[in-house]
Design a protein around this motif. Structure first.
Motif, PDB file in Angstrom:
ATOM      1  N   GLY A  80      30.915  42.713   0.592  1.00  0.00           N
ATOM      2  CA  GLY A  80      31.958  42.558  -0.381  1.00  0.00           C
ATOM      3  C   GLY A  80      32.213  41.092  -0.707  1.00  0.00           C
ATOM      4  N   ARG A  81      32.101  40.239   0.325  1.00  0.00           N
ATOM      5  CA  ARG A  81      32.391  38.823   0.128  1.00  0.00           C
ATOM      6  C   ARG A  81      31.361  38.177  -0.814  1.00  0.00           C
ATOM      7  N   VAL A  82      30.116  38.589  -0.714  1.00  0.00           N
ATOM      8  CA  VAL A  82      29.063  38.054  -1.579  1.00  0.00           C
ATOM      9  C   VAL A  82      29.342  38.455  -3.027  1.00  0.00           C
ATOM     10  N   PHE A  83      29.724  39.706  -3.217  1.00  0.00           N
ATOM     11  CA  PHE A  83      30.041  40.207  -4.552  1.00  0.00           C
ATOM     12  C   PHE A  83      31.247  39.458  -5.124  1.00  0.00           C
ATOM     13  N   LEU A  84      32.274  39.252  -4.293  1.00  0.00           N
ATOM     14  CA  LEU A  84      33.469  38.523  -4.712  1.00  0.00           C
ATOM     15  C   LEU A  84      33.108  37.089  -5.092  1.00  0.00           C
ATOM     16  N   LYS A  85      32.263  36.457  -4.298  1.00  0.00           N
ATOM     17  CA  LYS A  85      31.826  35.085  -4.580  1.00  0.00           C
ATOM     18  C   LYS A  85      31.132  35.017  -5.937  1.00  0.00           C
ATOM     19  N   GLU A  86      30.280  35.980  -6.226  1.00  0.00           N
ATOM     20  CA  GLU A  86      29.555  35.996  -7.495  1.00  0.00           C
ATOM     21  C   GLU A  86      30.507  36.154  -8.680  1.00  0.00           C
ATOM     22  N   ILE A  87      31.429  37.087  -8.568  1.00  0.00           N
ATOM     23  CA  ILE A  87      32.391  37.324  -9.659  1.00  0.00           C
ATOM     24  C   ILE A  87      33.269  36.106  -9.887  1.00  0.00           C
ATOM     25  N   LEU A  88      33.804  35.560  -8.801  1.00  0.00           N
ATOM     26  CA  LEU A  88      34.672  34.397  -8.938  1.00  0.00           C
ATOM     27  C   LEU A  88      33.902  33.183  -9.437  1.00  0.00           C
ATOM     28  N   GLY A  89      32.669  33.048  -9.023  1.00  0.00           N
ATOM     29  CA  GLY A  89      31.833  31.949  -9.508  1.00  0.00           C
ATOM     30  C   GLY A  89      31.671  31.989 -11.009  1.00  0.00           C
ATOM     31  N   PRO A 115      43.371  18.955 -18.157  1.00  0.00           N
ATOM     32  CA  PRO A 115      42.293  19.929 -18.381  1.00  0.00           C
ATOM     33  C   PRO A 115      42.209  20.982 -17.271  1.00  0.00           C
ATOM     34  N   LEU A 116      42.543  20.592 -16.054  1.00  0.00           N
ATOM     35  CA  LEU A 116      42.508  21.551 -14.944  1.00  0.00           C
ATOM     36  C   LEU A 116      43.628  22.577 -15.085  1.00  0.00           C
ATOM     37  N   LEU A 117      44.764  22.157 -15.618  1.00  0.00           N
ATOM     38  CA  LEU A 117      45.848  23.100 -15.908  1.00  0.00           C
ATOM     39  C   LEU A 117      45.425  24.074 -17.000  1.00  0.00           C
ATOM     40  N   GLU A 118      44.777  23.556 -18.036  1.00  0.00           N
ATOM     41  CA  GLU A 118      44.335  24.396 -19.149  1.00  0.00           C
ATOM     42  C   GLU A 118      43.282  25.411 -18.718  1.00  0.00           C
ATOM     43  N   LYS A 119      42.466  25.045 -17.735  1.00  0.00           N
ATOM     44  CA  LYS A 119      41.431  25.949 -17.226  1.00  0.00           C
ATOM     45  C   LYS A 119      41.965  26.867 -16.124  1.00  0.00           C
ATOM     46  N   LEU A 124      35.385  31.238 -12.548  1.00  0.00           N
ATOM     47  CA  LEU A 124      35.895  29.883 -12.389  1.00  0.00           C
ATOM     48  C   LEU A 124      34.989  28.829 -13.010  1.00  0.00           C
ATOM     49  N   ASN A 125      33.685  29.092 -12.993  1.00  0.00           N
ATOM     50  CA  ASN A 125      32.715  28.160 -13.556  1.00  0.00           C
ATOM     51  C   ASN A 125      32.923  26.738 -13.015  1.00  0.00           C
ATOM     52  N   LEU A 126      33.031  26.617 -11.699  1.00  0.00           N
ATOM     53  CA  LEU A 126      33.262  25.325 -11.059  1.00  0.00           C
ATOM     54  C   LEU A 126      32.117  24.353 -11.295  1.00  0.00           C
ATOM     55  N   PHE A 127      30.922  24.888 -11.568  1.00  0.00           N
ATOM     56  CA  PHE A 127      29.774  24.018 -11.762  1.00  0.00           C
ATOM     57  C   PHE A 127      29.870  23.224 -13.064  1.00  0.00           C
ATOM     58  N   ALA A 128      30.696  23.661 -13.993  1.00  0.00           N
ATOM     59  CA  ALA A 128      30.845  22.963 -15.266  1.00  0.00           C
ATOM     60  C   ALA A 128      31.854  21.810 -15.172  1.00  0.00           C
ATOM     61  N   VAL A 174      41.438  29.932  -7.309  1.00  0.00           N
ATOM     62  CA  VAL A 174      40.569  28.878  -6.766  1.00  0.00           C
ATOM     63  C   VAL A 174      40.526  29.000  -5.245  1.00  0.00           C
ATOM     64  N   ARG A 175      41.690  29.219  -4.630  1.00  0.00           N
ATOM     65  CA  ARG A 175      41.733  29.406  -3.169  1.00  0.00           C
ATOM     66  C   ARG A 175      40.871  30.602  -2.756  1.00  0.00           C
ATOM     67  N   LEU A 176      40.980  31.683  -3.504  1.00  0.00           N
ATOM     68  CA  LEU A 176      40.189  32.868  -3.207  1.00  0.00           C
ATOM     69  C   LEU A 176      38.698  32.568  -3.348  1.00  0.00           C
ATOM     70  N   GLY A 177      38.336  31.829  -4.395  1.00  0.00           N
ATOM     71  CA  GLY A 177      36.941  31.445  -4.589  1.00  0.00           C
ATOM     72  C   GLY A 177      36.416  30.595  -3.447  1.00  0.00           C
TER      73      GLY A 177
END
Length: 95
Positions: free
Chosen positions: A1-10, A57-61, A13-17, A81-84
């Protein structure tokens, strides 16, 4: 479940952008806790104005949230973000 959650949140959140400094700000708040603009030096910024300009920008996102307590504005990372981060997402550019 954690892997699936990580994928969805990723995807959500699009943290890589994020820019490098945005990642640093989120990471610093994650590690050090909520922050007030007058604590800008904790984030290695030059002024409160720079802090608010970088936080906007972080507030807007929806990666940061701002609350007001009395006259103080307090910034903290959002629950998603904490969950991610809990699910294994990283703020590091290497990942």
């Amino acid at each position: 479940g954690r892997v699936f959650l990580k994928e969805i949140l990723g995807q959500q959140l699009n943290l890589f952008a994020l820019k490098s400094k945005e990642r640093e700000i989120l990471d610093s708040i994650n590690v050090g806790g909520p922050i007030r603009p007058k604590e800008y030096e904790r984030l290695k910024l030059k002024s409160m104005v720079e802090f608010t300009n970088r936080a906007r920008p972080l507030l807007e996102k929806n990666l940061l949230r701002k609350t007001i307590e009395g006259n103080a504005a307090i910034y903290d990372i959002t629950g998603i973000v904490r969950l991610g981060l809990y699910a294994g997402l990283s703020l590091s550019e290497k990942d």
